[in-house]
Motif scaffolding. Structure first.
Motif, PDB file in Angstrom:
ATOM      1  N   PHE A  23       4.282 -18.926  -4.214  1.00  0.00           N
ATOM      2  CA  PHE A  23       3.560 -18.167  -3.212  1.00  0.00           C
ATOM      3  C   PHE A  23       2.139 -17.778  -3.608  1.00  0.00           C
ATOM      4  O   PHE A  23       1.213 -17.962  -2.837  1.00  0.00           O
ATOM      5  N   PHE A  24       1.958 -17.231  -4.771  1.00  0.00           N
ATOM      6  CA  PHE A  24       0.661 -16.670  -5.117  1.00  0.00           C
ATOM      7  C   PHE A  24      -0.399 -17.752  -5.297  1.00  0.00           C
ATOM      8  O   PHE A  24      -0.083 -18.910  -5.561  1.00  0.00           O
ATOM      9  N   ARG A  25      -1.663 -17.351  -5.138  1.00  0.00           N
ATOM     10  CA  ARG A  25      -2.777 -18.297  -5.278  1.00  0.00           C
ATOM     11  C   ARG A  25      -2.701 -18.972  -6.639  1.00  0.00           C
ATOM     12  O   ARG A  25      -2.320 -18.363  -7.634  1.00  0.00           O
ATOM     13  N   SER A  26      -3.114 -20.221  -6.672  1.00  0.00           N
ATOM     14  CA  SER A  26      -3.007 -21.003  -7.911  1.00  0.00           C
ATOM     15  C   SER A  26      -4.218 -20.847  -8.823  1.00  0.00           C
ATOM     16  O   SER A  26      -4.250 -21.431  -9.897  1.00  0.00           O
ATOM     17  N   ASP A  27      -5.204 -20.039  -8.433  1.00  0.00           N
ATOM     18  CA  ASP A  27      -6.385 -19.878  -9.277  1.00  0.00           C
ATOM     19  C   ASP A  27      -6.230 -18.762 -10.306  1.00  0.00           C
ATOM     20  O   ASP A  27      -7.145 -18.470 -11.052  1.00  0.00           O
ATOM     21  N   GLY A  28      -5.061 -18.145 -10.356  1.00  0.00           N
ATOM     22  CA  GLY A  28      -4.827 -17.076 -11.316  1.00  0.00           C
ATOM     23  C   GLY A  28      -4.223 -17.594 -12.609  1.00  0.00           C
ATOM     24  O   GLY A  28      -3.808 -18.751 -12.704  1.00  0.00           O
ATOM     25  N   THR A  29      -4.205 -16.719 -13.602  1.00  0.00           N
ATOM     26  CA  THR A  29      -3.613 -17.081 -14.889  1.00  0.00           C
ATOM     27  C   THR A  29      -2.550 -16.037 -15.257  1.00  0.00           C
ATOM     28  O   THR A  29      -2.646 -14.881 -14.859  1.00  0.00           O
ATOM     29  N   LEU A  30      -1.582 -16.479 -15.991  1.00  0.00           N
ATOM     30  CA  LEU A  30      -0.556 -15.569 -16.484  1.00  0.00           C
ATOM     31  C   LEU A  30      -1.082 -14.947 -17.771  1.00  0.00           C
ATOM     32  O   LEU A  30      -0.670 -15.294 -18.873  1.00  0.00           O
ATOM     33  N   ASN A  31      -2.023 -14.007 -17.613  1.00  0.00           N
ATOM     34  CA  ASN A  31      -2.676 -13.388 -18.761  1.00  0.00           C
ATOM     35  C   ASN A  31      -1.769 -12.341 -19.413  1.00  0.00           C
ATOM     36  O   ASN A  31      -0.653 -12.097 -18.946  1.00  0.00           O
ATOM     37  N   ALA A  32      -2.248 -11.733 -20.480  1.00  0.00           N
ATOM     38  CA  ALA A  32      -1.427 -10.783 -21.247  1.00  0.00           C
ATOM     39  C   ALA A  32      -0.980  -9.598 -20.389  1.00  0.00           C
ATOM     40  O   ALA A  32       0.168  -9.154 -20.487  1.00  0.00           O
ATOM     41  N   ARG A  33      -1.875  -9.074 -19.544  1.00  0.00           N
ATOM     42  CA  ARG A  33      -1.482  -7.950 -18.689  1.00  0.00           C
ATOM     43  C   ARG A  33      -0.418  -8.382 -17.687  1.00  0.00           C
ATOM     44  O   ARG A  33       0.494  -7.617 -17.366  1.00  0.00           O
ATOM     45  N   TRP A  34      -0.510  -9.615 -17.175  1.00  0.00           N
ATOM     46  CA  TRP A  34       0.504 -10.117 -16.249  1.00  0.00           C
ATOM     47  C   TRP A  34       1.861 -10.166 -16.958  1.00  0.00           C
ATOM     48  O   TRP A  34       2.865  -9.694 -16.430  1.00  0.00           O
ATOM     49  N   TRP A  35       1.883 -10.752 -18.167  1.00  0.00           N
ATOM     50  CA  TRP A  35       3.138 -10.849 -18.921  1.00  0.00           C
ATOM     51  C   TRP A  35       3.702  -9.475 -19.249  1.00  0.00           C
ATOM     52  O   TRP A  35       4.914  -9.253 -19.195  1.00  0.00           O
TER      53      TRP A  35
END
Length: 193
Positions: A23-35
């Motif tokens: 679902f979410f936009r593909s221009d994002g990254t699974l960065n440290a805050r996301w994890w």
């Protein structure tokens, strides 16, 4: 442990886990805050499966486990239903959490957002609460508490960005009439700028 409820919870967490890819936009990254924000969902689901196979005891009397498993079902079902409702609300994918390029393109105040500002996060909290009910343990308790705090901090960060964006006055009015994770009871609340 109640196997059908375990399957429901596992599927609920799997659904949450695949959202970034479907679902979410593909221009994002699974960065440290996301994890860091996502970690309680992985930990809770892995723990529930491990507790089942390793027969790790819950921290409540055995007689409570069946009623608690039954009580967990509506929270897990509500989580899945709210995710679907929120997916159906969006016309375009939104950015992942904790992205630097997530400037708002519009304010969504209909569908699931009519009642709460962060329906995805509310559904995630509901899933963690269902896990805690299903298998009361210090691990599920910690993942629930950590998830609530992490999602609250994430939501507050997003709200600050939205309140100072070009949609700021509209968003502040919206904040006054809707709750963050639960529907607001009573009349609108005045939000300071």
């Amino acid at each position: 442990m109640n196997e059908p409820v375990l399957v429901l919870l596992t599927l609920n967490f799997a659904f949450i886990g695949i959202l970034p890819r479907i679902f979410f936009r593909s221009d994002g990254t699974l960065n440290a805050r996301w994890w860091a924000t996502a970690s309680p969902f992985f930990v809770a689901s892995i723990f529930l499966v491990a507790a089942y196979f390793a027969d790790w005891a819950a921290l409540v009397p055995q007689a409570w486990l069946r009623p608690l498993a039954v009580a967990a079902v509506p929270f897990s079902v509500a989580s899945v239903a709210l995710i679907w409702m929120t997916l159906g609300t969006h016309r375009v994918p939104i950015s992942l959490w904790h992205q630097d390029n997530d400037a708002p393109r519009s304010i969504v105040t209909y569908g699931a957002y009519r009642w709460i500002r962060h329906p995805f996060y509310a559904s995630f909290i509901s899933a963690l609460f269902a896990a805690l009910l299903y298998h009361p343990h210090w691990v599920t308790g910690a993942t629930f508490l950590y998830g609530v705090v992490a999602l609250n901090l994430t939501a507050a960060r997003e709200e600050r960005r939205l309140a100072t964006s070009e949609f700021g006055s509209e968003y502040q009015e919206y904040m006054g009439r809707t709750g963050r994770f639960t529907p607001r009871l009573g009349g609108p609340v005045r939000v300071a700028a």
